[in-house]
Design an enzyme around this catalytic site. Structure first.
Site, PDB file in Angstrom:
ATOM      1  N   ASP A 142     -59.553 -28.487-120.609  1.00 40.84           N
ATOM      2  CA  ASP A 142     -58.300 -27.900-120.153  1.00 40.84           C
ATOM      3  C   ASP A 142     -57.498 -29.025-119.465  1.00 40.84           C
ATOM      4  O   ASP A 142     -58.053 -30.086-119.153  1.00 40.84           O
ATOM      5  CB  ASP A 142     -58.633 -26.762-119.184  1.00 40.84           C
ATOM      6  CG  ASP A 142     -57.433 -26.289-118.408  1.00 40.84           C
ATOM      7  OD1 ASP A 142     -56.417 -25.970-119.046  1.00 40.84           O
ATOM      8  OD2 ASP A 142     -57.513 -26.247-117.158  1.00 40.84           O
TER       9      ASP A 142
ATOM     10  N   ASP B 269     -54.312 -28.568-116.783  1.00 46.08           N
ATOM     11  CA  ASP B 269     -53.930 -28.322-115.380  1.00 46.08           C
ATOM     12  C   ASP B 269     -55.121 -27.824-114.563  1.00 46.08           C
ATOM     13  O   ASP B 269     -55.782 -26.843-114.934  1.00 46.08           O
ATOM     14  CB  ASP B 269     -52.805 -27.277-115.314  1.00 46.08           C
ATOM     15  CG  ASP B 269     -51.489 -27.832-115.813  1.00 46.08           C
ATOM     16  OD1 ASP B 269     -50.816 -28.538-115.067  1.00 46.08           O
ATOM     17  OD2 ASP B 269     -51.155 -27.557-116.986  1.00 46.08           O
TER      18      ASP B 269
ATOM     19  N   ASP C  74     -60.668 -24.536-115.503  1.00 42.47           N
ATOM     20  CA  ASP C  74     -60.634 -24.112-114.098  1.00 42.47           C
ATOM     21  C   ASP C  74     -60.074 -22.713-113.887  1.00 42.47           C
ATOM     22  O   ASP C  74     -59.925 -22.289-112.747  1.00 42.47           O
ATOM     23  CB  ASP C  74     -59.768 -25.089-113.292  1.00 42.47           C
ATOM     24  CG  ASP C  74     -58.289 -24.891-113.574  1.00 42.47           C
ATOM     25  OD1 ASP C  74     -57.925 -24.819-114.769  1.00 42.47           O
ATOM     26  OD2 ASP C  74     -57.512 -24.756-112.613  1.00 42.47           O
TER      27      ASP C  74
HETATM   28 MG   LIG Z   1     -56.209 -24.984-115.957  1.00 44.11          MG
END
Ligand SMILES: [Mg+2]
Length: 274
Positions: free
Chosen positions: A26, A28, A203
């Site tokens: 991923d 961000d 995240d």
């Molecule tokens: Mg993310």
């Protein structure tokens, strides 16, 4: 879920790196720290160097909610593949040999409705981002978070059918109802590359489909331990642990050495003989 820097985590790293995995990340909150203005997000130098080294030896992919064009210049290294809009924006070279679905057209009525509300959104401190294959309502900078969420909730409720909305960190995303999610996209990528195992790190809630859909032998890592229901096998405490984690992947790769040539393969060409 155990911390990746546990004995079990070290064993899992060693096992997966012996299998020449696909490495998928991923963006961000995973490769780039979360920042107040999404436009400021970049991969820090400490990660770029290690990611470049990994991308030289293993297939490496970014699977992000951003558009492909947006994320590409924020990386500082060249991955083999970027998948955008939470799985809905496939790499262009995939489109030649698969039935194409126009997810952009599928979200057109929602786009029209939200663009018509731009003034009200802006007054509430909400930023509408149009990524082509998906839409996002960012509310990180809204001065009154409760009011912003009420407005977003009312707009989502009023959206025409054929779309799916899901939350993230200070954002609500809108995609076509039947567009692939990140889990579908990662599995498709691994199949295309012939990778039997992989590593995926994310995240946020929209990374959970990957944790749930990839085969059990994959190394899946969630950053942050706030979601105790996460389907990831391991967690890291924060983005700060990404640099040592990538270093461990590199070390484990080096330990297993270069890929072994099978007896049926021809020997490499001798460059000295032209
Ligand atoms: Mg993310």
């Amino acid at each position: 879920m155990k911390h990746l820097f546990s004995r079990e985590g070290q064993q899992a790293i060693d096992t997966v790196m012996a299998g020449r995995p696909l490495l998928a990340f991923d963006f961000d909150g995973t490769l780039a720290p979360i920042v107040a203005r999404p436009d400021d997000a970049m991969v820090p130098l400490s990660l770029r160097l290690r990611l470049s080294q990994l991308a030289e030896v293993l297939p490496t992919a970014i699977v992000t909610g951003r558009s492909v064009a947006d994320v590409r210049h924020r990386l500082g290294f060249e991955p083999h593949c970027i998948i955008g809009s939470h799985g809905a924006e496939a790499p262009t070279d995939w489109l030649a040999d698969q039935p194409t679905f126009d997810w952009q057209a599928a979200i057109a009525p929602a786009r029209q409705l939200l663009h018509a509300q731009q003034a009200e959104l802006a007054a509430a401190g909400i930023v509408l981002e149009d990524k082509g294959q998906s839409l996002a309502l960012h509310h990180r900078l809204a001065p009154d978070q409760e009011a912003a969420m009420r407005l977003i909730g009312a707009l989502i409720h009023a959206l025409p059918g054929g779309v799916r909305a899901f939350g993230g960190k200070c954002v609500v995303n809108i995609v076509a109802e039947h567009a692939p999610d990140k889990g579908d996209a990662v599995n498709q990528l691994a199949a295309r590359l012939g990778c039997g195992v992989g590593v995926f790190i994310g995240d946020d809630v929209n990374d959970e489909p990957v944790f749930q859909k990839v085969p059990a032998g994959w190394l899946t890592v969630r950053i942050g331990r706030e979601d105790t229901m996460s389907s990831a096998r391991f967690f890291l405490d924060s983005h700060v642990e990404m640099a040592p984690m990538l270093q461990q992947l590199l070390t484990a790769f080096t330990r297993h050495g270069p890929p072994q040539r099978t007896p049926s393969e021809p020997p490499p060409a001798d460059p000295g003989r032209g």
